[in-house]
Scaffold this motif. Structure first.
Motif, PDB file in Angstrom:
ATOM      1  N   HIS A  77      -0.660   5.091  -8.212  1.00  0.00           N
ATOM      2  CA  HIS A  77       0.283   6.242  -7.675  1.00  0.00           C
ATOM      3  C   HIS A  77      -0.639   7.231  -9.173  1.00  0.00           C
ATOM      4  N   GLU A  78      -1.123   7.001  -9.936  1.00  0.00           N
ATOM      5  CA  GLU A  78      -1.800   7.890 -10.749  1.00  0.00           C
ATOM      6  C   GLU A  78      -2.778   9.409  -9.845  1.00  0.00           C
ATOM      7  N   VAL A  79      -4.020   8.609  -9.366  1.00  0.00           N
ATOM      8  CA  VAL A  79      -4.586   8.194  -8.407  1.00  0.00           C
ATOM      9  C   VAL A  79      -4.127   9.699  -7.216  1.00  0.00           C
ATOM     10  N   ALA A  80      -3.033   8.760  -6.302  1.00  0.00           N
ATOM     11  CA  ALA A  80      -2.418   9.470  -5.393  1.00  0.00           C
ATOM     12  C   ALA A  80      -1.577  10.422  -5.750  1.00  0.00           C
ATOM     13  N   LYS A  81      -1.007  11.348  -7.306  1.00  0.00           N
ATOM     14  CA  LYS A  81      -0.392  11.988  -7.599  1.00  0.00           C
ATOM     15  C   LYS A  81      -1.579  13.121  -8.458  1.00  0.00           C
ATOM     16  N   GLU A  82      -2.067  13.052  -8.685  1.00  0.00           N
ATOM     17  CA  GLU A  82      -3.067  13.254  -8.986  1.00  0.00           C
ATOM     18  C   GLU A  82      -3.822  14.361  -8.250  1.00  0.00           C
ATOM     19  N   LEU A  83      -4.013  13.528  -6.586  1.00  0.00           N
ATOM     20  CA  LEU A  83      -4.737  14.369  -5.618  1.00  0.00           C
ATOM     21  C   LEU A  83      -3.594  14.590  -4.617  1.00  0.00           C
ATOM     22  N   GLY A  84      -2.256  15.004  -4.364  1.00  0.00           N
ATOM     23  CA  GLY A  84      -1.116  15.078  -4.114  1.00  0.00           C
ATOM     24  C   GLY A  84      -1.177  14.523  -2.342  1.00  0.00           C
ATOM     25  N   VAL A  85      -1.376  12.768  -2.475  1.00  0.00           N
ATOM     26  CA  VAL A  85      -1.338  12.601  -1.029  1.00  0.00           C
ATOM     27  C   VAL A  85      -0.337  11.504  -1.838  1.00  0.00           C
ATOM     28  N   PRO A  86       0.005  11.147  -0.729  1.00  0.00           N
ATOM     29  CA  PRO A  86       1.068   9.917  -0.025  1.00  0.00           C
ATOM     30  C   PRO A  86       0.517   8.593  -0.761  1.00  0.00           C
ATOM     31  N   TYR A  87       1.156   7.759  -1.006  1.00  0.00           N
ATOM     32  CA  TYR A  87       0.185   6.298  -1.596  1.00  0.00           C
ATOM     33  C   TYR A  87       0.852   4.791  -1.145  1.00  0.00           C
ATOM     34  N   TYR A  88       0.020   3.838  -0.489  1.00  0.00           N
ATOM     35  CA  TYR A  88       0.577   2.883  -0.116  1.00  0.00           C
ATOM     36  C   TYR A  88      -0.289   1.548   0.162  1.00  0.00           C
ATOM     37  N   GLU A  89       0.517   0.621  -0.994  1.00  0.00           N
ATOM     38  CA  GLU A  89      -0.441  -0.611  -0.244  1.00  0.00           C
ATOM     39  C   GLU A  89      -0.522  -1.621   0.661  1.00  0.00           C
ATOM     40  N   THR A  90      -1.766  -2.722   1.276  1.00  0.00           N
ATOM     41  CA  THR A  90      -1.335  -3.333   2.336  1.00  0.00           C
ATOM     42  C   THR A  90      -2.206  -4.499   2.119  1.00  0.00           C
ATOM     43  N   SER A  91      -1.789  -5.632   3.142  1.00  0.00           N
ATOM     44  CA  SER A  91      -1.670  -6.545   2.925  1.00  0.00           C
ATOM     45  C   SER A  91      -2.155  -7.154   4.131  1.00  0.00           C
ATOM     46  N   VAL A  92      -3.304  -7.695   5.074  1.00  0.00           N
ATOM     47  CA  VAL A  92      -3.410  -8.467   6.125  1.00  0.00           C
ATOM     48  C   VAL A  92      -2.800  -9.644   6.166  1.00  0.00           C
ATOM     49  N   VAL A  93      -3.534 -10.502   4.886  1.00  0.00           N
ATOM     50  CA  VAL A  93      -3.216 -11.875   4.204  1.00  0.00           C
ATOM     51  C   VAL A  93      -1.481 -12.139   4.405  1.00  0.00           C
ATOM     52  N   ALA A  94      -0.696 -10.890   3.629  1.00  0.00           N
ATOM     53  CA  ALA A  94       0.646 -11.002   3.333  1.00  0.00           C
ATOM     54  C   ALA A  94       1.273 -10.823   4.890  1.00  0.00           C
ATOM     55  N   GLN A  95       0.783 -10.082   5.389  1.00  0.00           N
ATOM     56  CA  GLN A  95       1.416  -9.554   6.573  1.00  0.00           C
ATOM     57  C   GLN A  95       2.269  -8.048   5.500  1.00  0.00           C
ATOM     58  N   PHE A  96       2.221  -7.050   5.213  1.00  0.00           N
ATOM     59  CA  PHE A  96       2.624  -6.386   4.375  1.00  0.00           C
ATOM     60  C   PHE A  96       1.324  -5.231   4.168  1.00  0.00           C
ATOM     61  N   GLY A  97       2.791  -3.517   4.674  1.00  0.00           N
ATOM     62  CA  GLY A  97       2.515  -2.688   4.533  1.00  0.00           C
ATOM     63  C   GLY A  97       1.898  -2.172   5.720  1.00  0.00           C
ATOM     64  N   ILE A  98       1.118  -2.866   6.534  1.00  0.00           N
ATOM     65  CA  ILE A  98       0.475  -2.337   7.579  1.00  0.00           C
ATOM     66  C   ILE A  98       1.072  -1.546   8.469  1.00  0.00           C
ATOM     67  N   LYS A  99       2.195  -1.435   9.102  1.00  0.00           N
ATOM     68  CA  LYS A  99       2.943  -0.433   9.825  1.00  0.00           C
ATOM     69  C   LYS A  99       3.285   0.582   9.408  1.00  0.00           C
ATOM     70  N   ASP A 100       3.582  -0.097   7.368  1.00  0.00           N
ATOM     71  CA  ASP A 100       4.232   1.336   6.977  1.00  0.00           C
ATOM     72  C   ASP A 100       2.860   2.942   6.871  1.00  0.00           C
ATOM     73  N   VAL A 101       2.252   1.856   6.811  1.00  0.00           N
ATOM     74  CA  VAL A 101       0.452   2.924   6.667  1.00  0.00           C
ATOM     75  C   VAL A 101       0.606   2.830   8.297  1.00  0.00           C
ATOM     76  N   PHE A 102       1.019   2.961   9.206  1.00  0.00           N
ATOM     77  CA  PHE A 102       0.128   3.873  10.534  1.00  0.00           C
ATOM     78  C   PHE A 102       1.527   4.553  10.726  1.00  0.00           C
ATOM     79  N   ASP A 103       2.681   4.043  10.389  1.00  0.00           N
ATOM     80  CA  ASP A 103       3.944   4.852  10.306  1.00  0.00           C
ATOM     81  C   ASP A 103       4.057   6.842  10.163  1.00  0.00           C
ATOM     82  N   ASN A 104       3.321   6.747   8.586  1.00  0.00           N
ATOM     83  CA  ASN A 104       3.707   7.769   7.813  1.00  0.00           C
ATOM     84  C   ASN A 104       2.440   7.919   7.993  1.00  0.00           C
ATOM     85  N   ALA A 105       1.294   8.021   8.677  1.00  0.00           N
ATOM     86  CA  ALA A 105       0.105   8.762   8.829  1.00  0.00           C
ATOM     87  C   ALA A 105       0.376   9.341  10.580  1.00  0.00           C
ATOM     88  N   ILE A 106       1.340   8.767  10.560  1.00  0.00           N
ATOM     89  CA  ILE A 106       1.734   9.401  12.364  1.00  0.00           C
ATOM     90  C   ILE A 106       2.446  11.003  11.876  1.00  0.00           C
TER      91      ILE A 106
END
Length: 583
Positions: A77-106
């Protein structure tokens, strides 16, 4: 031209996050200055995974992952705030955050087109990239209590006890001067004939000694056995054994009993002072004179069967063994020999199984009534009669006490402070039968202390499983167990009950906030900040600290965004009719 750039780094590699600021972000801004960027932290599952198992599964030359390499969410979050970009975390093993990344990238790509003339009106309602709810790692499963298998062979099992008759209390006098030492409790619980033999009336019609008597059982009062009212099971049926009434038994002037008319193979029986074959100390034993037809080696084979339930099928004198078994009414052994001679040895498995089940039931009855007991344990709330041969065969601690030069090796009464009758009976029941049978008055913690004291790892594991089952049963009934778990944790760590201690640590870790809220003083007193337990709680508490911080940040950011959107809606109100009044 790129519509959006997804800039990824590994949450288990601090260098990758450092390269995001120093290398990749400047390069992206140089070549795509107007392209939106989404920062993504990958491998979120490594934040709560077992790093030792992960490193073992990686390639041999791969750099191992250290716990200090795992990046907390606030670093991203610190790096994302410094760069002014949104930040997300993902895990293929836990199947978490993948859809969030692509939806918000769109969303980011479409919002970046608002400056174009065509998209000004079409993208008015397009939301900017949404906030990501924190990932709650799965609750770790509780540790499973591992019960070790019973030892396949013991240095002092029944077979070894017959070969080296420690604490023997009966001697068979054979024709020719040979003597065979044995133990009444093994013979009486394995054969109905020997049970009747050892429960004959005392000399000259004397009364039998009650089972609950706690005096010395060496025969100092001139009796042969105790507790003759105890029902035991016969080897032929399920009927209870009736104590012998003493019929056809002749009493001589010197106190011996004439058994020639009582049963085949027996001549007489009396109490005598006999030197112990192992310790060399004289003690009173039952001396049974046998008929001339009872030969030494076949007779030893019969007695060994009564101890172990096994028959050596390679013996060359099986016919003589069968003859003596018939003479002494050991019908199971006679049937086994007949099966071997008829080449039907496979039928002996059922006979052996029934033998052990029958003897286990008889031994439990001996424990309950104190029949043939030769030692009494004095505990805090009473006395418990026991049998030295069975204790020696089942417990190394007891074997060392009764075999060595200690006072307890020849004492009829042994003091065992720090425990109670219920715990000691549970231990004796386990040593006699190999089965742990809890009773309603049994205290699991007291039993754990006693099992650690007697060095019984299998019984200790069974007791730990029993304690866990009791705690879970109370928990399912909505009974508060937090205080009991804290007490168990302190006691189990002190008395080496490591599996139950691990379960208590897991329970406190997974309910850390509620336990600390209800028992702050107990937690501080028993788990100081610098202690090993407190360090364990900090590493394994659930939900973890990083999740609680991330959740707090998410809720605060969500409120701030809602407040901003509300202010924005007030600034850009719709056109209203002149007569319209907002309610």
């Amino acid at each position: 031209r790129s519509d959006v750039v997804v800039l990824c780094f590994s949450l288990a590699n601090p260098n990758s996050l450092r390269h995001v600021k120093t290398m990749w972000y400047p390069e992206i801004k140089h070549f795509c200055p107007r392209t939106p960027i989404v920062l993504v932290g990958c491998q979120l599952d490594l934040r709560y995974a077992d790093l030792e198992a992960v490193n073992r599964a990686r390639r041999p030359l791969a750099k191992p992952i250290k716990p200090t390499d795992i990046l907390p969410p606030e670093r991203g979050h610190e790096v994302a705030k410094e760069l002014g970009v949104p930040y997300y975390e993902t895990s293929v093993v836990a199947q978490f955050g993948i859809k969030d990344v692509f939806d918000n990238a769109i969303r980011a790509a479409l919002i970046s087109r608002r400056h174009l003339q065509f998209w000004k009106s079409h993208l008015k309602k397009m939301q900017r990239p949404l906030l990501q709810a924190p990932f709650l790692p799965p609750k770790p499963p509780p540790p499973v209590i591992q019960v070790p298998d019973p030892p396949t062979s013991r240095s002092w099992g029944p077979a070894a006890l017959f070969c080296t008759p420690l604490c023997a209390d009966v001697v068979f006098q054979l024709q020719g001067g040979q003597r065979v030492f044995a133990h009444r409790v093994y013979l009486a619980t394995s054969c109905s004939k020997f049970y009747d033999l050892f429960t004959l009336e005392g000399p000259r019609g004397g009364s039998k000694e009650p089972a609950a008597r706690t005096k010395s059982l060496d025969g100092e009062q001139g009796v042969l056995a105790e507790g003759v009212h105890t029902p035991l099971r016969t080897s032929q049926s399920d009927d209870t054994l009736r104590p012998a009434a003493g019929d056809n038994v002749m009493h001589s002037d010197n106190g011996s009993r004439d058994l020639s008319a009582w049963g085949r193979g027996f001549l007489s029986m009396c109490w005598e002072l006999v030197a112990d074959p192992v310790a060399g100390r004289e003690k009173r034993m039952v001396v049974v004179c046998m008929d001339w037809r009872v030969q030494a080696e076949p007779f030893r084979a019969v007695l060994e069967y009564l101890y172990t339930g096994r028959l050596d099928q390679t013996r060359g004198d099986l016919m003589q063994v069968a003859t003596i078994a018939e003479l002494l009414e050991v019908f199971d052994l006679r049937m086994m020999v007949a099966n071997v001679l008829n080449k039907e040895s496979f039928m002996n498995q059922e006979i052996t199984k029934a033998f052990h089940v029958r003897r286990a039931n008889r031994i439990k009855e001996c424990l309950g009534k104190g029949v043939f007991a030769d030692v009494v344990f004095r505990v805090d709330d009473g006395a418990v009669p026991a049998h030295k041969p069975l204790l020696i065969a089942g417990c190394d601690w007891m074997m060392a006490m009764f075999r060595g030069a200690f006072r307890e090796s020849y004492a009829a009464e042994v003091s065992l402070p720090g425990t109670n009758c219920a715990c000691l009976r549970a231990v004796l029941d386990f040593l006699y039968t190999g089965v742990f049978t809890p009773t309603p008055d049994l205290d699991a913690m007291e039993l754990l202390i006693l099992t650690n004291r007697l060095c019984l790892p299998r019984l200790q594991a069974l007791t730990e499983q029993y304690a866990v089952d009791e705690l879970l049963r109370a928990f399912m009934q909505r009974v508060e167990i937090d205080e009991q778990v804290i007490i168990y944790l302190e006691m189990t760590q002190f008395h080496n009950a490591r599996q139950l201690a691990a379960w208590c640590l897991h329970y406190i870790c997974t309910n850390y906030n509620s336990v600390c809220r209800r028992f702050p003083r107990e937690m501080k007193r028993r788990c100081p900040v610098l202690s090993e337990n407190q360090a364990h709680f900090e590493r394994h508490r659930w939900p973890p600290v990083w999740y609680l911080k991330e959740e707090d940040l998410y809720l605060r950011s969500k409120k701030e965004r809602e407040r901003e959107e509300q202010l924005q809606r007030k600034q850009h109100t719709r056109s209203k009719w002149c007569f319209w009044r907002p309610s």
